[in-house]
Design a protein around this motif. Structure first.
Motif, PDB file in Angstrom:
ATOM      1  N   GLY A   1       0.816  -1.219   0.000  1.00 32.91           N
ATOM      2  CA  GLY A   1       0.000   0.000   0.000  1.00 32.91           C
ATOM      3  C   GLY A   1       0.844   1.261   0.000  1.00 32.91           C
ATOM      4  O   GLY A   1       0.525   2.243  -0.691  1.00 32.91           O
ATOM      5  N   MET A   2       1.948   1.252   0.747  1.00 37.23           N
ATOM      6  CA  MET A   2       2.850   2.410   0.766  1.00 37.23           C
ATOM      7  C   MET A   2       3.450   2.643  -0.623  1.00 37.23           C
ATOM      8  O   MET A   2       3.536   3.783  -1.095  1.00 37.23           O
TER       9      MET A   2
ATOM     10  N   ALA B   1       2.441   6.659   6.922  1.00 32.08           N
ATOM     11  CA  ALA B   1       1.365   6.165   7.784  1.00 32.08           C
ATOM     12  C   ALA B   1       0.812   4.832   7.275  1.00 32.08           C
ATOM     13  O   ALA B   1       0.494   3.932   8.065  1.00 32.08           O
ATOM     14  N   ILE B   2       0.695   4.690   5.940  1.00 35.38           N
ATOM     15  CA  ILE B   2       0.199   3.432   5.371  1.00 35.38           C
ATOM     16  C   ILE B   2       1.198   2.305   5.628  1.00 35.38           C
ATOM     17  O   ILE B   2       0.832   1.205   6.051  1.00 35.38           O
ATOM     18  N   GLY B   3       2.488   2.578   5.372  1.00 38.91           N
ATOM     19  CA  GLY B   3       3.488   1.525   5.505  1.00 38.91           C
ATOM     20  C   GLY B   3       3.789   1.133   6.936  1.00 38.91           C
ATOM     21  O   GLY B   3       4.247   0.007   7.190  1.00 38.91           O
ATOM     22  N   SER B   4       3.514   2.020   7.897  1.00 34.01           N
ATOM     23  CA  SER B   4       3.890   1.751   9.290  1.00 34.01           C
ATOM     24  C   SER B   4       2.703   1.387  10.169  1.00 34.01           C
ATOM     25  O   SER B   4       2.868   1.285  11.385  1.00 34.01           O
ATOM     26  N   HIS B   5       1.500   1.172   9.591  1.00 38.15           N
ATOM     27  CA  HIS B   5       0.350   0.924  10.476  1.00 38.15           C
ATOM     28  C   HIS B   5       0.376  -0.483  11.072  1.00 38.15           C
ATOM     29  O   HIS B   5      -0.449  -0.796  11.937  1.00 38.15           O
ATOM     30  N   HIS B   6       1.313  -1.335  10.609  1.00 36.23           N
ATOM     31  CA  HIS B   6       1.586  -2.608  11.297  1.00 36.23           C
ATOM     32  C   HIS B   6       3.040  -2.645  11.792  1.00 36.23           C
ATOM     33  O   HIS B   6       3.578  -3.725  12.037  1.00 36.23           O
ATOM     34  N   GLU B   7       3.645  -1.441  11.876  1.00 35.29           N
ATOM     35  CA  GLU B   7       5.013  -1.278  12.397  1.00 35.29           C
ATOM     36  C   GLU B   7       6.035  -2.077  11.579  1.00 35.29           C
ATOM     37  O   GLU B   7       7.024  -2.567  12.110  1.00 35.29           O
ATOM     38  N   GLU B   8       5.802  -2.154  10.278  1.00 32.10           N
ATOM     39  CA  GLU B   8       6.749  -2.844   9.405  1.00 32.10           C
ATOM     40  C   GLU B   8       7.811  -1.898   8.867  1.00 32.10           C
ATOM     41  O   GLU B   8       8.821  -2.343   8.339  1.00 32.10           O
ATOM     42  N   VAL B   9       7.561  -0.590   8.935  1.00 32.78           N
ATOM     43  CA  VAL B   9       8.583   0.414   8.654  1.00 32.78           C
ATOM     44  C   VAL B   9       8.569   1.421   9.800  1.00 32.78           C
ATOM     45  O   VAL B   9       7.607   1.496  10.580  1.00 32.78           O
TER      46      VAL B   9
ATOM     47  N   ILE C   1      -1.459   7.621  14.789  1.00 34.35           N
ATOM     48  CA  ILE C   1      -2.911   7.775  14.813  1.00 34.35           C
ATOM     49  C   ILE C   1      -3.569   6.726  13.922  1.00 34.35           C
ATOM     50  O   ILE C   1      -4.591   6.125  14.287  1.00 34.35           O
ATOM     51  N   VAL C   2      -2.996   6.499  12.736  1.00 31.96           N
ATOM     52  CA  VAL C   2      -3.550   5.475  11.835  1.00 31.96           C
ATOM     53  C   VAL C   2      -3.408   4.090  12.456  1.00 31.96           C
ATOM     54  O   VAL C   2      -4.324   3.263  12.372  1.00 31.96           O
ATOM     55  N   LEU C   3      -2.280   3.826  13.092  1.00 33.87           N
ATOM     56  CA  LEU C   3      -2.083   2.529  13.764  1.00 33.87           C
ATOM     57  C   LEU C   3      -3.151   2.309  14.835  1.00 33.87           C
ATOM     58  O   LEU C   3      -3.779   1.240  14.908  1.00 33.87           O
ATOM     59  N   VAL C   4      -3.376   3.334  15.665  1.00 40.04           N
ATOM     60  CA  VAL C   4      -4.374   3.215  16.736  1.00 40.04           C
ATOM     61  C   VAL C   4      -5.777   3.095  16.153  1.00 40.04           C
ATOM     62  O   VAL C   4      -6.607   2.302  16.623  1.00 40.04           O
TER      63      VAL C   4
END
Length: 513
Positions: free
Chosen positions: A379-380, A395-403, A412-415
């Protein structure tokens, strides 16, 4: 001789007649000339009188206009003189006022000078008294003023340092407590304000029919219509003893929707045969693509998001027919967008940016390419490809803490994603793993050369593989089914057994013109 005399007589007569005519003619012309001259003189006199009258009238008119202009000019001059006199009077008054103010300022200046001199005298007296007092204090205390000042400053510094440290500790404890309370309040308010129903997509769609006659026409002679429909859509069509109902079974909601719309049009039209089925399915697929794009546009408008690339809008529309752990992906993404917007507003951040990132955070799940990448990373990359802002891509690439998170809206997107997905009843793990297994089975078969389509039907218990007649022979088709079965058996985990059906169809088409 007589003839000669006759001619002479004629000539003489003509000469006499001419001698008489010429004087008479001259006399007549002279009289006519005098008459013409007399008339001309009379007309000349009349014209002269008329021109003189016109000249007099023009003179009088010009004289009147000149007198009027002179009168207006005189009036303007008088008005200007009056205005100048008034201005002079005003200037005189202003000059008098200015002179008066100057005199007042001079007197005030003298007064201030006297006060200043008095104040300086008093300051000198105060300094003298202060020095005397300091000398007396030094004599009594046994130390100089500088030493006493330094001692006092050191004592005050130590006391201030202790009080400041205590204040800092109290402030930090209070900040931690308030931060925890504030974070809980924001999360709870966000959940309450975005409390929406969660859509759970099943693997079966019910298609109602009016009577068994229509059911028979859908099946066709020896089942040819239903086979053509299953081959064109990749959906298993279950026709049993259930009255007035046909079941459309497939793990992919897009295929089920295509089959449902195609059946609806075929039943209304009444012409149900293999050629018509293929034509309607192709038309419905095009209509569904248009509807997917319209869904994406409507979603962006509802959320107030503008200026997005058309391919991203189309992917948002496809979310309507995708699920994540049983949770409808479009509903989930809209919910995350709203949660992110509320939290950003509470924290004083960019609301539109947070809402945009929340809507696009799962865009990698609907990519048609589906490379071997986590959906967040994919997605990123898609967001970067379609020129989204770096904060949104992160925000797209890190919403599962992969980057690593580099943007303030990334947490905020992760939460928001966690709030939407972790709520009780929001997701179901079983259906997600089921859909992944069937999709993997189809991709495994589609990887073989010559395979044009592959469909997993009957809840994954059968895999139908359609091959091109020009590329695969009958013997190769028989071998292909065995190879696919062996590969599924070696590489996949599945309950029961899987039936692999390879379909090779040869068509001869000609046109009568």
């Amino acid at each position: 001789m007589t003839f000669v005399y006759l001619i002479i007589g004629i000539v003489v007569g003509a000469a006499l007649a001419l001698g008489i005519y010429i004087p008479v003619r001259k006399s007549m012309l002279k009289g006519r000339k005098e008459e013409i001259l007399e008339k001309a003189e009379i007309e000349g006199e009349n014209i002269k009188k008329e021109k003189i009258l016109q000249a007099k009238e023009k003179f009088l008119q010009l004289k009147s206009e000149h007198e009027k202009a002179v009168a207006e000019k005189n009036a303007q001059i008088k008005e200007t003189e009056i205005r100048i006199k008034q201005q002079l009077n005003t200037n005189n008054q202003l000059g008098e006022n200015l002179q008066r103010k100057i005199k007042e300022a001079d007197s005030m200046k003298q007064s201030l000078q006297a006060q200043k001199e008095n104040l300086e005298r008093k300051v000198q007296e105060y300094d003298k008294l202060r020095l005397d007092v300091n000398k007396q204090i030094e004599a009594i205390a046994g130390m100089s003023a500088t030493e006493a000042k330094n001692m006092l400053m050191e004592n005050m510094k130590a006391e201030a340092r202790t009080e400041a440290q205590a204040y800092i500790n109290d402030t930090m404890d209070e900040a931690r407590l308030n931060a925890a309370k504030e974070a809980k309040r924001i999360v709870i308010n966000t959940i309450q304000r975005t409390a929406t129903e969660t859509a759970i997509e099943n693997a079966v769609t019910t298609f109602p029919i009016e009577n068994d006659e229509i059911k028979g026409r859908i099946i066709g002679r020896e089942g040819r219509n239903i086979r053509a429909l299953e081959a064109a859509t990749g959906v298993e069509i279950v026709v049993d003893d259930t009255p007035d109902t046909i079941l459309l079974s497939a793990f992919d909601p897009v295929r089920r929707e295509v089959a449902r719309l195609a059946l609806h049009q075929l039943v209304i039209d009444g012409r149900i045969h293999p050629a018509r089925i293929e034509e309607v399915v192709t038309k419905v697929q095009k209509q569904l693509e248009d509807e997917i794009l319209e869904t994406g546009k409507r979603t962006c408008i509802d959320l107030g998001i503008h200026g997005m690339n058309i391919e991203l809008v189309r992917m948002i529309g496809r979310m309507k027919y995708r699920s994540s752990y049983g949770q409808n992906l479009l509903q989930h993404s809209r919910e995350v967008a709203n949660i992110c917007a509320i939290m950003a507003a509470e924290l004083g951040l960019n609301v539109k940016l947070a809402k945009r990132a929340g809507l696009l955070h799962d865009i990698g799940k609907v990519s048609e390419e589906e490379p071997e990448l986590p959906h967040a990373i994919l997605g990123m990359k898609l967001a970067e490809q379609y020129k989204e802002r770096p904060e949104i891509c992160n925000a797209i690439g890190s919403h599962h803490e992969e980057v690593e998170m580099t943007s303030i809206i990334s947490p905020i997107v992760l939460v928001g994603d966690a709030i939407s997905g972790a709520r009780p009843g929001a997701r179901r793990e079983v259906i997600e793993s089921y859909i992944k297994r069937l999709k993997g089975m189809e991709d495994l078969a589609a990887a073989y050369p010559g395979v044009t389509k592959s469909y997993a039907i009957q809840a994954g218990r059968e895999l139908r593989v359609i091959v091109g007649a020009e590329e695969v022979s009958d013997e190769q088709a028989a071998t292909l089914s065995g190879e696919i079965a062996q590969k599924i058996q070696n590489e996949m985990t599945y309950p029961g057994q899987v039936k692999i059906t390879v379909i090779r169809e040869t068509r001869s088409v000609a046109y009568a013109k």
